[in-house]
Design a protein around this motif. Structure first.
Motif, mmCIF file in Angstrom:
data_model
loop_
_atom_site.group_PDB
_atom_site.id
_atom_site.type_symbol
_atom_site.label_atom_id
_atom_site.label_comp_id
_atom_site.label_asym_id
_atom_site.label_seq_id
_atom_site.Cartn_x
_atom_site.Cartn_y
_atom_site.Cartn_z
ATOM 1 N N LYS A 186 0.789 -1.240 0.000
ATOM 2 C CA LYS A 186 0.000 0.000 0.000
ATOM 3 C C LYS A 186 0.816 1.283 0.000
ATOM 4 C CE LYS A 186 -3.586 -2.635 0.100
ATOM 5 N NZ LYS A 186 -4.292 -2.930 -1.175
ATOM 6 N N ASP A 187 1.869 1.363 0.839
ATOM 7 C CA ASP A 187 2.678 2.579 0.871
ATOM 8 C C ASP A 187 4.099 2.235 1.284
ATOM 9 O OD1 ASP A 187 2.894 2.715 3.843
ATOM 10 O OD2 ASP A 187 0.763 3.232 3.743
ATOM 11 N N GLN A 188 4.999 3.204 1.094
ATOM 12 C CA GLN A 188 6.415 2.963 1.338
ATOM 13 C C GLN A 188 6.704 2.713 2.810
ATOM 14 O OE1 GLN A 188 8.975 6.114 0.012
ATOM 15 N NE2 GLN A 188 10.860 5.047 0.544
ATOM 16 N N ALA A 189 6.038 3.467 3.706
ATOM 17 C CA ALA A 189 6.283 3.306 5.138
ATOM 18 C C ALA A 189 5.954 1.898 5.596
ATOM 19 C CB ALA A 189 5.467 4.333 5.921
ATOM 20 N N THR A 190 4.849 1.368 5.125
ATOM 21 C CA THR A 190 4.480 -0.006 5.483
ATOM 22 C C THR A 190 5.455 -0.998 4.877
ATOM 23 O OG1 THR A 190 2.148 0.626 5.573
ATOM 24 C CG2 THR A 190 2.633 -1.726 5.389
ATOM 25 N N ALA A 191 5.869 -0.744 3.655
ATOM 26 C CA ALA A 191 6.752 -1.670 2.951
ATOM 27 C C ALA A 191 8.091 -1.853 3.654
ATOM 28 C CB ALA A 191 6.977 -1.185 1.521
ATOM 29 N N THR A 192 8.593 -0.805 4.316
ATOM 30 C CA THR A 192 9.897 -0.909 4.974
ATOM 31 C C THR A 192 9.892 -1.865 6.153
ATOM 32 O OG1 THR A 192 9.423 1.032 6.361
ATOM 33 C CG2 THR A 192 10.581 1.415 4.278
ATOM 34 N N LYS A 193 8.734 -2.355 6.544
ATOM 35 C CA LYS A 193 8.639 -3.298 7.664
ATOM 36 C C LYS A 193 8.807 -4.744 7.217
ATOM 37 C CE LYS A 193 5.407 -0.197 10.043
ATOM 38 N NZ LYS A 193 4.026 -0.059 10.601
ATOM 39 N N TYR A 194 8.909 -4.955 5.902
ATOM 40 C CA TYR A 194 8.991 -6.306 5.361
ATOM 41 C C TYR A 194 10.280 -6.475 4.561
ATOM 42 C CZ TYR A 194 4.043 -6.343 6.560
ATOM 43 O OH TYR A 194 2.856 -6.246 7.225
ATOM 44 N N GLU A 195 10.839 -7.685 4.611
ATOM 45 C CA GLU A 195 12.145 -7.895 3.973
ATOM 46 C C GLU A 195 12.082 -7.754 2.459
ATOM 47 O OE1 GLU A 195 12.152 -12.807 3.652
ATOM 48 O OE2 GLU A 195 13.598 -11.768 4.934
ATOM 49 N N ASP A 196 10.896 -7.920 1.876
ATOM 50 C CA ASP A 196 10.752 -7.729 0.429
ATOM 51 C C ASP A 196 9.964 -6.467 0.117
ATOM 52 O OD1 ASP A 196 8.266 -8.549 1.345
ATOM 53 O OD2 ASP A 196 7.858 -9.856 -0.371
ATOM 54 N N GLY A 197 9.927 -5.528 1.064
ATOM 55 C CA GLY A 197 9.100 -4.341 0.901
ATOM 56 C C GLY A 197 9.597 -3.367 -0.147
ATOM 57 N N LEU A 198 10.908 -3.287 -0.343
ATOM 58 C CA LEU A 198 11.490 -2.344 -1.288
ATOM 59 C C LEU A 198 12.296 -3.088 -2.343
ATOM 60 C CD1 LEU A 198 12.845 0.330 1.231
ATOM 61 C CD2 LEU A 198 10.629 0.326 0.074
ATOM 62 N N ALA A 199 12.295 -2.551 -3.535
ATOM 63 C CA ALA A 199 13.174 -3.040 -4.596
ATOM 64 C C ALA A 199 13.986 -1.848 -5.087
ATOM 65 C CB ALA A 199 12.376 -3.649 -5.746
ATOM 66 N N VAL A 200 15.283 -1.925 -4.903
ATOM 67 C CA VAL A 200 16.167 -0.842 -5.346
ATOM 68 C C VAL A 200 17.024 -1.360 -6.489
ATOM 69 C CG1 VAL A 200 17.933 0.817 -4.694
ATOM 70 C CG2 VAL A 200 16.190 0.147 -3.019
ATOM 71 N N LEU A 201 17.026 -0.612 -7.573
ATOM 72 C CA LEU A 201 17.843 -0.950 -8.733
ATOM 73 C C LEU A 201 19.071 -0.054 -8.727
ATOM 74 C CD1 LEU A 201 15.030 -1.042 -11.463
ATOM 75 C CD2 LEU A 201 15.707 -2.856 -9.868
ATOM 76 N N GLY A 202 20.247 -0.655 -8.756
ATOM 77 C CA GLY A 202 21.496 0.090 -8.777
ATOM 78 C C GLY A 202 22.158 0.011 -10.134
ATOM 79 N N VAL A 203 22.591 1.162 -10.641
ATOM 80 C CA VAL A 203 23.265 1.211 -11.939
ATOM 81 C C VAL A 203 24.519 2.061 -11.801
ATOM 82 C CG1 VAL A 203 23.040 1.704 -14.404
ATOM 83 C CG2 VAL A 203 21.004 1.106 -13.063
#
Length: 364
Positions: free
Chosen positions: A232-249
């Motif tokens: 639902k939102d970024q704040a909630t997502a940070t509580k889960y190990e798969d909450g964020l996907a960061v792409l590094g280039v």
């Protein structure tokens, strides 16, 4: 009088300073104790303890006290100057720390203060720093894996507006789009909505990236941050190990300017001062920051690279790179940080991989 006949010199501490003296003694005592139990640098602990004890609290002020015009990020953003810590391979209490420069913390504060249980205090910062899934890492010898193709939705659409902000730590880019950009595939478990992208760079072209690829550091690394739509939102997502996907280039230095970056480079000249200066970027697509080869990448479970360093990130770091000229790279180094110093070396020291699996997708 001492045994050698020399009268010792006594200093009286004014009453108004006694509280700070006691608090400082407490802070130093705890500092030494925690340094022996952890792998923190002295300066990292110092800044966190100062937050906890309240000694030396100061407001983050903008130049010329233009507080009303100072747009700030919602969270406390910390940055690290220099690759100063070599993480010990074992958690021995007396593990030796390698310190070759300065580590410093920069906080951008909403309404002049950084409050709340999620952003203040040593205990929260320390617990995150003690995690075993921290980032960045040196990416090498990944276990081969077969990955589904990435699907970048709306990344080639023209944004309604693109904004770059100097938040005192980095140059951060946000977009307004008719259709929300999101990514799927690439063995990600679900759809991840784009939030923002930002950069890490060095004081010269031999350093800058947070991750290393095959022990090599690059002059700049861009991070495209997404959160899992099902949360639902970024704040909630940070509580889960798969909450964020960061792409590094990674970026490599080219002889010629990269024309796709022209609008961004022009905008950087308008946000050299910290405290949230903003500028509008013209003619910039999100796909500008994706490499041509999106099939070869490293994958591991990690964390945000700024405290509280939530271990909530599925990391993808592409092995293919983007081009940037030396002159364009120099434009980043003209930015000033929250202390008015040149904003350079804003990358976190490497963290140990530990027992985590590291994968490498190498598809045609």
């Amino acid at each position: 009088m001492s045994n050698n006949g020399v009268r010792p010199v006594m200093y009286a501490v004014p009453r108004r300073d006694q509280t700070n003296v006691v608090a400082s003694i407490f802070m130093c005592t705890k500092l030494v104790h925690l340094c022996m139990e952890s792998q923190w640098t002295l300066l990292e602990l110092y800044h966190s303890l100062k937050e906890e004890s309240g000694v030396g609290d100061e407001e983050c002020e903008c130049e010329d006290d233009e507080e009303d015009d100072c747009e700030r990020d919602e969270d406390c953003d910390w940055s690290y100057k220099g690759d100063t810590v070599t993480a010990a391979p074992s958690p021995e209490p007396h593990a030796r720390l390698s310190m070759s420069g300065e580590v410093f913390a920069v906080m951008n504060r909403q309404s002049g203060s950084c409050t709340g249980p999620e952003s203040r205090g040593l205990s929260h910062f320390h617990s995150r720093m003690e995690g075993k899934h921290q980032s960045p890492i040196d990416l090498y010898d990944g276990t081969p894996m077969t990955a589904t193709p990435f699907q970048f939705h709306n990344y080639d659409d023209t944004p309604t507006s693109v904004t770059v902000i100097n938040n005192g730590d980095t140059a951060r880019v946000t977009v307004d789009m008719p259709n929300t950009p999101y990514v799927s595939g690439g063995n990600l478990d679900g759809e991840y909505e784009f939030v923002q992208l930002h950069f890490h760079w060095g004081s010269n072209n031999s350093v800058g990236s947070e991750h290393l690829i095959q022990h090599k550091r690059y002059p700049c690394e861009v991070h495209l941050v997404h959160y899992k739509k099902s949360y639902k939102d970024q704040a909630t997502a940070t509580k889960y190990e798969d909450g964020l996907a960061v792409l590094g280039v990674m970026f490599t230095i080219s002889e010629e300017d990269n024309p796709a970056l022209a609008g961004l480079i022009t905008a950087l000249a308008s946000v050299t001062k910290p405290c949230g200066q903003k500028a509008t970027v013209s003619s910039l697509l999100l796909s500008t920051f994706l490499p041509n080869n999106r099939n070869n990448f490293y994958r591991y479970q990690g964390s945000l690279t700024t405290p509280p360093c939530n271990e909530a990130v599925v990391w993808t770091v592409f092995s293919d790179t983007l081009n940037i000229s030396a002159a364009q790279m120099a434009a980043f180094r003209k930015l000033k940080d929250a202390h008015g110093h040149p904003m350079v070396d804003n990358f976190r020291p490497l963290q140990p991989l530990g027992t985590r699996p590291l994968y490498f997708a190498n598809s045609a």
